[in-house]
Write a protein that holds these residues in place. Structure first.
Motif, mmCIF file in Angstrom:
data_model
loop_
_atom_site.group_PDB
_atom_site.id
_atom_site.type_symbol
_atom_site.label_atom_id
_atom_site.label_comp_id
_atom_site.label_asym_id
_atom_site.label_seq_id
_atom_site.Cartn_x
_atom_site.Cartn_y
_atom_site.Cartn_z
ATOM 1 N N GLU A 97 0.830 -1.204 0.000
ATOM 2 C CA GLU A 97 0.000 0.000 0.000
ATOM 3 C C GLU A 97 0.865 1.255 0.000
ATOM 4 N N GLN A 98 0.562 2.170 -0.914
ATOM 5 C CA GLN A 98 1.281 3.445 -0.946
ATOM 6 C C GLN A 98 0.749 4.363 0.160
ATOM 7 N N ARG A 99 1.646 4.864 0.969
ATOM 8 C CA ARG A 99 1.256 5.752 2.066
ATOM 9 C C ARG A 99 2.277 6.875 2.242
ATOM 10 N N VAL A 100 1.799 7.961 2.841
ATOM 11 C CA VAL A 100 2.698 8.955 3.414
ATOM 12 C C VAL A 100 2.898 8.561 4.874
ATOM 13 N N VAL A 101 4.147 8.428 5.294
ATOM 14 C CA VAL A 101 4.453 8.124 6.698
ATOM 15 C C VAL A 101 5.143 9.339 7.295
ATOM 16 N N LEU A 128 11.756 1.082 2.146
ATOM 17 C CA LEU A 128 11.099 2.243 1.545
ATOM 18 C C LEU A 128 11.460 2.423 0.077
ATOM 19 N N GLN A 129 12.750 2.239 -0.275
ATOM 20 C CA GLN A 129 13.170 2.534 -1.641
ATOM 21 C C GLN A 129 12.587 1.550 -2.661
ATOM 22 N N HIS A 130 11.965 0.487 -2.197
ATOM 23 C CA HIS A 130 11.324 -0.473 -3.102
ATOM 24 C C HIS A 130 9.823 -0.221 -3.223
ATOM 25 N N THR A 131 9.364 0.918 -2.702
ATOM 26 C CA THR A 131 7.933 1.248 -2.722
ATOM 27 C C THR A 131 7.718 2.601 -3.394
ATOM 28 N N ASP A 132 6.461 2.991 -3.510
ATOM 29 C CA ASP A 132 6.096 4.331 -3.969
ATOM 30 C C ASP A 132 5.648 5.196 -2.796
ATOM 31 N N SER A 133 5.941 4.766 -1.593
ATOM 32 C CA SER A 133 5.532 5.509 -0.405
ATOM 33 C C SER A 133 6.520 6.635 -0.096
#
Length: 460
Positions: A97-101, A128-133
């Motif tokens: 899931e793409q999220r802002v953390v 993180l670097q493997h996601t769009d988050s």
């Protein structure tokens, strides 16, 4: 609190989130400057995890973080033994899931465990670097954020994709929040400065005098002790720093003057001044014409209008304020307020110069600042070295209209400003709270520009 402006900062965050790949932003700045409001506004319509750290034991910080993540993803709370496990758990959730953390007040976590930046580094590199988050670390302790997150020695160095050093509002930005007419808005801004929380504490249906009495001079008011809390955020022993700030606010602006007023020897004083500059509590000014900006003619000033007001009027009068705040305002503050407002007016006029340049109504200038030498001083000087053009301007916050005396004075000072060739092109500007004497504008040529408060009102 009403959210004002910050359009550029919001756009930067939105662009980072919408870009392909991960984002790692660092948002920092002094207390009360609006970091949390900015991030809440950014997160409002986006899927997010927002965690606000607190000053408490490390195990409770970690437990609350994991509970918050699990609740956000509607998951059961897992058993976690350390920060590496906690961040790995977050990474597993972000994989799908793409999220802002957002981790707000990150320095509180570092204070309890100085290995936290290393754990976050592992999270960024492995998850993180493997996601769009997008991860956002936010903090009010400027020193901690610069050393433990942004600094060369930090494990996180080089991993951020962007940062925002959030500044107080300029007068133009603050104008949206101050519903007084322009003259009272300038006076009010000289008291609150551009810190959003201070601006929004004032009730602009009340007079400035009433706001100062109720919001600053009352021992129960938030702003009465605010500078002490601000300094304790950054400094363990703020007493000497407070004495330096008071000295500068009272007009002791050179290192020798500050040393004499505080009793602090020049050697140690230079370190205190460096610290206050690093924390954005004071600025070091040199004449705008100084080469390399290493002039020995440096002056210091309190960087925030509210702090300047507080150290000029509140700190020296604490005992009297406790007993009779109205007497302090009527006897000490109100009669002296024009002298306090005058430097603020100069800064606002400098803003106006840049605005007029942006609108193409002035030719461009590479630098705009103050100039002084010996007894001579010019409020605003603009330099255009490519065109050998010089702008000289004076700003008068006085009860009387400006006349020919100021015109002749500025012409005389211009001859003593050593910059550029003898054939340089000189332009002049005058800013006046009370306008100009009849016929002055007709007596001046096209190299002169005159600005009244009505003119500034249109600009802002």
């Amino acid at each position: 609190m009403t959210f004002y402006d910050r359009a550029d900062e919001l756009e930067a965050l939105e662009r980072a989130f919408d870009s392909p790949g991960h984002g790692f932003y660092v948002v920092y700045g002094r207390r009360r400057v609006g970091k949390t409001e900015l991030l809440k506004e950014f997160c409002r319509d986006r899927p997010h995890v927002y965690f606000l750290a607190a000053e408490e034991a490390e195990h409770r910080q970690r437990e609350k973080f994991v509970e918050h993540v699990s609740n956000t993803f509607d998951d059961r709370v897992p058993r976690i033994d350390g920060w590496d496990d906690a961040l790995e758990y977050l990474g597993e959730k972000l994989a799908s899931e793409q999220r802002v953390v957002v981790i707000d007040e990150f320095p509180y976590l570092v204070e309890e465990n100085d290995s936290i930046p290393s754990y976050v580094q592992g999270f960024v590199d492995e998850h993180l670097q493997h996601t769009d988050s997008m991860l956002v670390l936010c903090g009010s302790s400027v020193s901690t954020m610069e050393s433990e997150v942004l600094g060369h020695e930090s494990p996180l160095y080089g991993r951020r994709t962007g940062q925002i050093d959030l500044q107080p509002f300029s007068f133009r930005q603050a104008r949206d929040a101050i519903s007084y007419g322009l003259e009272d808005a300038i006076r009010s801004y000289s008291v609150t400065g551009g810190t959003p929380m201070y601006l929004t504490l004032f009730d602009y249906d009340e007079s400035l005098a009433e706001n100062v009495r109720s919001q600053i001079l009352s021992p129960t008011a938030v702003l009465y002790n605010e500078p002490e809390f601000l300094l304790r955020t950054e400094l363990r022993n703020p007493a000497r720093y407070m004495s330096i700030l008071e000295a500068i606010a009272l007009g002791h602006t050179t290192p020798n003057e500050i040393s004499g007023a505080t009793g602090i020897d020049p050697g140690p004083l230079s370190k205190y001044l460096q610290t206050l500059r690093r924390l954005r509590l004071i600025d070091r000014d040199v004449p705008v014409t100084a080469i390399g900006k290493k002039s020995k003619r440096s002056r210091y000033r309190v960087a925030d209008e509210f702090l300047r007001f507080w150290f000029r009027y509140v700190e020296p009068n604490r005992s009297s304020i406790e007993e009779a705040p109205t007497v302090v305002f009527d006897g000490s503050i109100e009669p002296d307020l024009p002298a306090h407002v005058a430097p603020t007016f100069e800064d606002i006029c400098q803003e106006a110069v840049w605005e007029v340049i942006r609108r193409g109504e002035f030719d461009p200038y590479a630098e705009v600042g103050r100039w002084w030498y010996g007894e001579d001083e010019v409020d605003i000087v603009g330099l255009a070295p490519d065109d050998d053009r010089l702008l000289l301007a004076e700003c008068k916050w006085t009860a009387d209209p400006v006349g020919n005396g100021l015109v002749e004075s500025l012409r005389s000072k211009a001859e003593r400003v050593r910059w550029g060739p003898a054939t340089r092109d000189e332009r002049f500007a005058l800013f006046s709270k009370s306008g100009f004497v009849d016929g002055l504008e007709d007596d001046l040529d096209d190299n002169w520009s005159l600005f009244t408060l009505d003119d500034l009102d249109v600009l802002f």
